[in-house]
Scaffold this active site. Structure first.
Site, PDB file in Angstrom:
ATOM      1  N   GLY A  20       0.660  -5.654   0.604  1.00  0.00           N
ATOM      2  CA  GLY A  20      -0.367  -5.779  -0.421  1.00  0.00           C
ATOM      3  C   GLY A  20       0.151  -6.320  -1.733  1.00  0.00           C
TER       4      GLY A  20
ATOM      5  N   ALA B 119       0.833  -1.200   0.000  1.00  0.00           N
ATOM      6  CA  ALA B 119       0.000   0.000   0.000  1.00  0.00           C
ATOM      7  C   ALA B 119       0.870   1.253   0.000  1.00  0.00           C
ATOM      8  CB  ALA B 119      -0.914   0.009   1.217  1.00  0.00           C
TER       9      ALA B 119
ATOM     10  N   GLU C 102       3.121  -6.321   7.622  1.00  0.00           N
ATOM     11  CA  GLU C 102       2.231  -5.327   8.239  1.00  0.00           C
ATOM     12  C   GLU C 102       2.372  -5.206   9.747  1.00  0.00           C
ATOM     13  OE1 GLU C 102       0.241  -6.367   4.329  1.00  0.00           O
ATOM     14  OE2 GLU C 102       1.427  -7.387   5.852  1.00  0.00           O
TER      15      GLU C 102
ATOM     16  N   GLU D 252      -0.007  -9.960  -1.257  1.00  0.00           N
ATOM     17  CA  GLU D 252      -1.424 -10.330  -1.240  1.00  0.00           C
ATOM     18  C   GLU D 252      -1.972 -10.393  -2.663  1.00  0.00           C
ATOM     19  OE1 GLU D 252      -3.403  -8.835   2.858  1.00  0.00           O
ATOM     20  OE2 GLU D 252      -2.532  -7.231   1.646  1.00  0.00           O
TER      21      GLU D 252
END
Length: 252
Positions: free
Chosen positions: A99, A54, A122, A102
């Site tokens: 992310g 992110a 994270e 992910e």
């Protein structure tokens, strides 16, 4: 039939911001109903980076209420990728963190260069993976090991990622920096000769079956198999086998 979606936000290491997610969602949406699409490869156009996760600089400027909306959008976009009806391959030629990993986990198959770095980091920021990482990582490598990687925020290279089952193939990086992409392309070409309808239905059967018990999964397989019986693909496949020639599928 092979579609390549390349991330190219070089100045931000392909970090996921509102605009990039919007563009990704639009691209994936366009692929859903395109019968000409047989396989989708997700890669980076930025050397040494797959996706840094992110965009924390953008997130730092968001109101707390906006953060929740952003994470929901990221989760929804990655879910859209996971639900594409055709095979998807992540070509990880560089760093895939948070992310970014992910995103790769949402693909059916992951290929990485041995020099690539991957991790769900994270917890270092006192948050948790919010775009599917806590669910897809344990389904990929097992619960205990997934917990270990998330609790430690550990980053692994391509070789270790292969050894724990995070990726399917590891390749030595080349001078062009696109070894994983080249391997992904070779895989996609292996998929091309197969029946298009069968490929879509096989993915559906596997995905749905993995979430239920074996008896229910076998019922799902039976229902999916029935979808291939009346198709022109199946008739062409049987005819080609009888005539000892490669099948010529057009899809339906």
């Amino acid at each position: 039939g092979i579609v390549v979606l390349g991330l190219n936000r070089s100045y931000a290491k392909n970090a996921l911001n509102k605009n990039l997610l919007k563009m990704m969602s639009k691209a994936v949406d366009a692929l859903k109903s395109d019968k000409k699409v047989r396989t989708v490869i997700f890669r980076s156009e930025v050397p040494g980076i797959f996706c840094a996760g992110a965009d924390l600089k953008e997130r730092a400027k968001m109101h707390s209420s906006e953060v929740s909306s952003f994470v929901s959008k990221a989760r929804a976009t990655i879910n859209e990728m996971a639900n594409l009806p055709v095979p998807t391959i992540a070509a990880i030629d560089g760093t895939a963190l948070g992310g970014g990993l992910e995103l790769a986990l949402a693909c059916d198959i992951r290929v990485a260069a041995s020099s690539a770095k991957m991790g769900l980091v994270e917890t270092k920021l006192a948050i948790i993976p919010g775009a599917g990482g806590t669910q897809r990582l344990p389904r990929t490598i097992g619960v205990s090991l997934a917990k270990e990687l998330i609790f430690s925020a550990r980053i692994v290279d391509g070789e270790e990622a292969k050894s724990i089952g995070l990726i399917s193939h590891v390749v030595e990086q080349n001078e062009a920096g696109d070894a994983a992409y080249r391997r992904a392309l070779a895989l996609a070409k292996e998929f091309l000769p197969q029946g298009p309808v069968a490929m879509r239905v096989a993915k559906l059967a596997i995905n749905q079956g993995m979430e239920v018990d074996l008896v229910t999964g076998l019922a799902i397989e039976e229902a999916c198999y029935a979808q291939t019986i009346p198709t022109k693909d199946r008739i062409e496949g049987l005819l080609a086998f009888k005539e000892k020639r490669p099948p010529r599928y057009k899809g339906e």
